[in-house]
Design an enzyme around this catalytic site. Structure first.
Site, PDB file in Angstrom:
ATOM      1  N   LYS A  59       0.710  -1.319   0.014  1.00  0.00           N
ATOM      2  CA  LYS A  59      -0.120  -0.060  -0.091  1.00  0.00           C
ATOM      3  C   LYS A  59       0.869   1.278  -0.005  1.00  0.00           C
ATOM      4  O   LYS A  59       2.216   1.106   0.422  1.00  0.00           O
ATOM      5  CB  LYS A  59      -0.933   0.070   1.355  1.00  0.00           C
ATOM      6  CG  LYS A  59      -2.037  -1.006   1.439  1.00  0.00           C
ATOM      7  CD  LYS A  59      -2.768  -0.940   2.643  1.00  0.00           C
ATOM      8  CE  LYS A  59      -3.753  -1.950   2.550  1.00  0.00           C
ATOM      9  NZ  LYS A  59      -4.916  -1.808   1.720  1.00  0.00           N
ATOM     10  N   ARG A  76     -10.700 -11.503   1.495  1.00  0.00           N
ATOM     11  CA  ARG A  76     -11.479 -12.583   0.819  1.00  0.00           C
ATOM     12  C   ARG A  76     -10.753 -13.697   0.838  1.00  0.00           C
ATOM     13  O   ARG A  76     -11.247 -14.990   1.119  1.00  0.00           O
ATOM     14  CB  ARG A  76     -11.886 -12.212  -0.452  1.00  0.00           C
ATOM     15  CG  ARG A  76     -10.536 -11.901  -1.495  1.00  0.00           C
ATOM     16  CD  ARG A  76     -10.994 -11.118  -2.717  1.00  0.00           C
ATOM     17  NE  ARG A  76     -11.044  -9.547  -2.528  1.00  0.00           N
ATOM     18  CZ  ARG A  76     -11.237  -8.620  -3.117  1.00  0.00           C
ATOM     19  NH1 ARG A  76     -11.622  -8.993  -4.446  1.00  0.00           N
ATOM     20  NH2 ARG A  76     -11.369  -7.441  -2.704  1.00  0.00           N
TER      21      ARG A  76
END
Length: 501
Positions: A280, A354
């Site tokens: 990130k 996920r």
């Protein structure tokens, strides 16, 4: 903070402070009018001089009002009477509590719970007042060496109800509001804890501490070795680059019959998400300690339902993991075999939530659940779609989605349903595996849910994306404790807990 309810006349209240409302423009509520009569027009004279207009959130603290037994009277602006809605009511309560806490009034009697809020009864007004009070007074000071503590903080508040007949309703609202507020505080505390302290083992420890408080709560865990034996290779891949072991904590509330199918809550618990190899940007990365907001909310909800001892079976999973870049970290291009046997091509290691949730959603099949709800700070796309105001809901079962939306409206913890149509499934197709872990920028929140839906074929399931609602960022960053109120309300509804007998 000590809470109580009573039914009494304002002129008979002997307290450090009595709180009454004033509508715009300079219109006294019925309770304020009673005080005005007793004080021989003292309050109305002040209003005529322009001391308070009555705009929402305005405050005027009066000392030694003639013929009034209370030491102080706090006049609270409530806006226009016909426009007083749920949002404004809660804002008024919060502003009032913050004001009281700074006046030196260690106790107060509030008549704001008698205000008319369209479509809302005494139960709702008292319960929301309790929750708003606890939320407005919340601080996280555990790691500060110097704490700025008030000399005379607010310690006791009494909420007045119109009639003695409504006292049992008010008492019930207090109990429910305090339980929900306690759960929200638990979620905030664990989410605000820095990631060098709050890791997957810390989540387990917090659950075990709750277990010692409640007889109907049982806690167990699944470690990395057990995950490997179970074939949870997708979950394990995400945590491979971290020095902290991945741990899935299982909390079981056994309030119903032994043969009753449980409701299962699954919370994403990325105690820090660097993005992994797909790292990130540095700006704001400190806030990625909040990527365990789903697990925090499940922990908080389990606290609430344990406190209320709901007569149903509920299982909460804290899916603990840390996503870090390392020589051993998983990579873009890797293909993972999930616990279900389905394979996933990793296109972005920052779409890791996920990948841990899919194995947890397969794991819960062993409980033969009545339904499963997963809660996750899953996609930045949900923040773009709904902002910080509403959590996103997607489901493979319409009645469940409707129940959750209804609970969000009852609790004031807002949510909005997004579609889960088959057309979106095409975006996560892969030429090399059964699916890819991302489907591109368009409809990113929905395609993430589509990914999870492939692991939930055996039960009724809903997915909650709380990326926009779990915390506030920037200078005043902090956990919101959401969606503990909504989850608690949903479970209370399922348990048949009513606001009135």
């Amino acid at each position: 903070m000590e809470f109580s309810v009573k039914s009494g006349s304002p002129e008979k209240q002997r307290s450090a402070c009595i709180v009454v409302g004033v509508f715009e423009p300079r219109r006294l509520t019925s309770v304020a009018e009673q005080l005005d009569v007793i004080s021989e027009g003292y309050i109305s004279n002040l209003l005529r001089r322009g001391d308070l207009e009555g705009r929402a959130g305005q405050m005027l603290l009066l000392h030694q009002v003639p013929n009034i037994l209370s030491e102080r009277v706090l006049l609270v602006g409530c806006g226009k009477e016909r426009e007083l809605d749920e949002r404004q009511y809660k804002q008024i309560i919060s502003k009032t509590i913050k004001t009281l806490n700074e006046t030196g009034s260690m106790e107060a009697v509030s008549f704001l719970t008698e205000l008319h809020v369209k479509g809302r009864d005494t139960y709702w007004k008292v319960r929301q007042a309790v929750e708003a009070t606890q939320d407005s007074l919340y601080t996280f000071l555990q790691l500060k060496t110097k704490k700025d503590e008030l000399r005379r903080p607010l310690r006791k508040i009494v909420f007045n109800v119109p009639t003695r007949r409504e006292l049992p309703i008010g008492e019930r609202a207090l109990a429910h509001g305090l339980a929900v507020a306690d759960g929200a505080k638990t979620a905030k505390d664990v989410a605000n804890m820095p990631p060098n302290i709050c890791n997957p083992a810390y989540l387990l420890k917090q659950a075990e501490q709750l277990e010692t408080q409640y007889d109907n709560l049982h806690v167990s865990s699944v470690n990395e070795q057990q995950m490997d034996e179970l074939g949870m290779h997708s979950y394990l891949a995400v945590g491979r680059g971290s020095a902290n072991e991945s741990i899935m904590t299982i909390m079981e509330h056994k309030g119903g019959p032994a043969d009753q199918a449980p409701i299962v809550l699954v919370g994403k618990g990325l105690t820090f998400d660097s993005g992994g190899i797909s790292i990130k940007p540095g700006q704001g990365m400190d806030e990625m300690k909040y990527d365990m907001g789903g697990a925090a909310s499940v922990l908080g909800a389990m606290h609430t339902i344990s406190e209320l001892n709901l007569p149903i079976n509920i299982i909460g999973l804290l899916v603990g993991c840390e996503n870090m870049p390392d020589a051993n970290a998983y990579r873009p291009g890797d293909i993972l075999t999930t616990m279900s046997g389905q394979t996933v091509e990793v296109l972005n290691t920052d779409a890791e939530g996920r990948l841990v949730l899919c194995d947890a959603l397969t794991y819960v099949e062993r409980f033969d659940p009545e339904l499963v709800i997963d809660i996750a700070t899953l996609t930045g796309a949900c923040v773009i779609a709904l902002g910080a105001h509403a959590s996103g809901i997607m489901s493979n079962h319409n009645p469940l989605a409707h129940e959750l939306i209804n609970a969000s409206e009852q609790s004031g913890d807002k949510a909005w349903r997004l579609p889960l149509w088959d057309e979106y499934q095409e975006q996560i197709e892969s030429p090399f595996a059964d699916m890819a872990n991302v489907g591109g920028r368009p409809a990113g929140t929905i395609t993430a849910a589509c990914f999870l839906s492939r692991f939930t074929k055996k039960y009724n399931w809903a997915h909650m994306d709380i990326a926009g609602t779990a915390w506030t960022g920037g200078k005043n960053k902090g956990s919101t404790g959401r969606p503990v109120p909504m989850l608690s309300q949903f479970l209370m509804n399922r348990a048949g807990i009513e606001s009135e007998d």
